[in-house]
Design an enzyme around this catalytic site. Structure first.
Site, PDB file in Angstrom:
ATOM      1  N   GLU A 100       0.830  -1.206   0.000  1.00  0.00           N
ATOM      2  CA  GLU A 100       0.000   0.000   0.000  1.00  0.00           C
ATOM      3  C   GLU A 100       0.862   1.253   0.000  1.00  0.00           C
ATOM      4  O   GLU A 100       0.512   2.260  -0.615  1.00  0.00           O
ATOM      5  CB  GLU A 100      -0.955  -0.006   1.196  1.00  0.00           C
ATOM      6  N   HIS A 103       1.737   2.279  -3.408  1.00  0.00           N
ATOM      7  CA  HIS A 103       0.771   3.163  -4.076  1.00  0.00           C
ATOM      8  C   HIS A 103       0.986   4.616  -3.664  1.00  0.00           C
ATOM      9  O   HIS A 103       0.835   5.529  -4.487  1.00  0.00           O
ATOM     10  CB  HIS A 103      -0.653   2.727  -3.728  1.00  0.00           C
TER      11      HIS A 103
END
Length: 230
Positions: A100, A103
């Site tokens: 994550e 990202h």
């Protein structure tokens, strides 16, 4: 025709593929959930550390409900970790958190595929919402092929979204491995586990792409080409 059609096998195959991929990522995550970080880091601590090392100061980290519901929201600049990940010091949880963070790194670097995916979300949502009503309306109006074709075109937006998503997810995993290694957060033995977890997670996106393609093909075979129930 609306009760059963041989083309439904395509949808069934897509569902089976998705279920298998989902089961595999969950079993892989659980298998390594007892493999604790040698440095004792929790997933939340690793996420904060990665953001700090990357000089990203405008992204927050929060806990959210659910199991493997982890995500990064580029609009709110919020990295959300699920209950099973946030406090866990397992290498598998750290891998998910690092993904994550990948990202967030993409967002910070204005990674074009991520921007494209974010911009395509409302288009995909609109297409998914309007496609079936258009197709059914076309069928009710004595197989109005113009409406059906427009509906199928809108339905294809969901497939295109999965196509755009694939490189974004692969790149996020690549970034995660790199920063975990270069930042000396995990050693090579731990990174080997992270690679297995992220590979399993990547398969869910491949499965989603295949399922979406099969569903689109099913819709084309079922409604395309002026197919009628004469």
């Amino acid at each position: 025709m609306f009760f059963w059609d041989s083309t439904y096998i395509l949808v069934i195959i897509g569902l089976v593929i998705s279920m298998m991929a989902s089961g595999y990522v969950n079993s892989t995550f659980r298998r390594y959930s007892t493999f604790k970080s040698k440095k004792g880091y929790s997933a939340q601590e690793v996420a904060s550390l990665i953001l700090q090392q990357s000089h990203i100061n405008d992204v927050g980290v929060q806990q959210i409900a659910g199991d493997l519901t982890d995500n990064y929201n580029a609009q709110t600049k919020m990295l959300s970790l699920s209950e099973t990940v946030y406090h866990s010091s397992s290498v598998s949880a750290i891998g998910v958190a690092a993904h994550e963070c990948g990202h967030a790194l993409q967002d910070n670097k204005n990674y074009v595929p991520l921007k494209l995916r974010s911009g395509f979300v409302p288009v995909a949502n609109f297409g998914s919402t309007i496609s079936v009503p258009l197709i059914l309306l076309g069928v009710l109006l004595q197989w109005n092929q113009t409406l059906i074709t427009i509906g199928l075109f809108c339905f294809s937006f969901a497939f295109l979204f999965q196509v755009i998503t694939l490189p974004v997810e692969f790149d996020a995993s690549r970034r995660a491995i790199t920063i975990l290694r270069d930042g000396q957060i995990l050693d090579e033995e731990e990174l080997a586990v992270v690679r297995k977890v992220l590979f399993a997670a990547a398969l869910t996106y491949v499965a989603a792409l295949l399922a979406s393609l099969l569903q689109l093909l099913w819709m084309i075979l079922l409604f395309g080409g002026n197919r009628r129930n004469d």
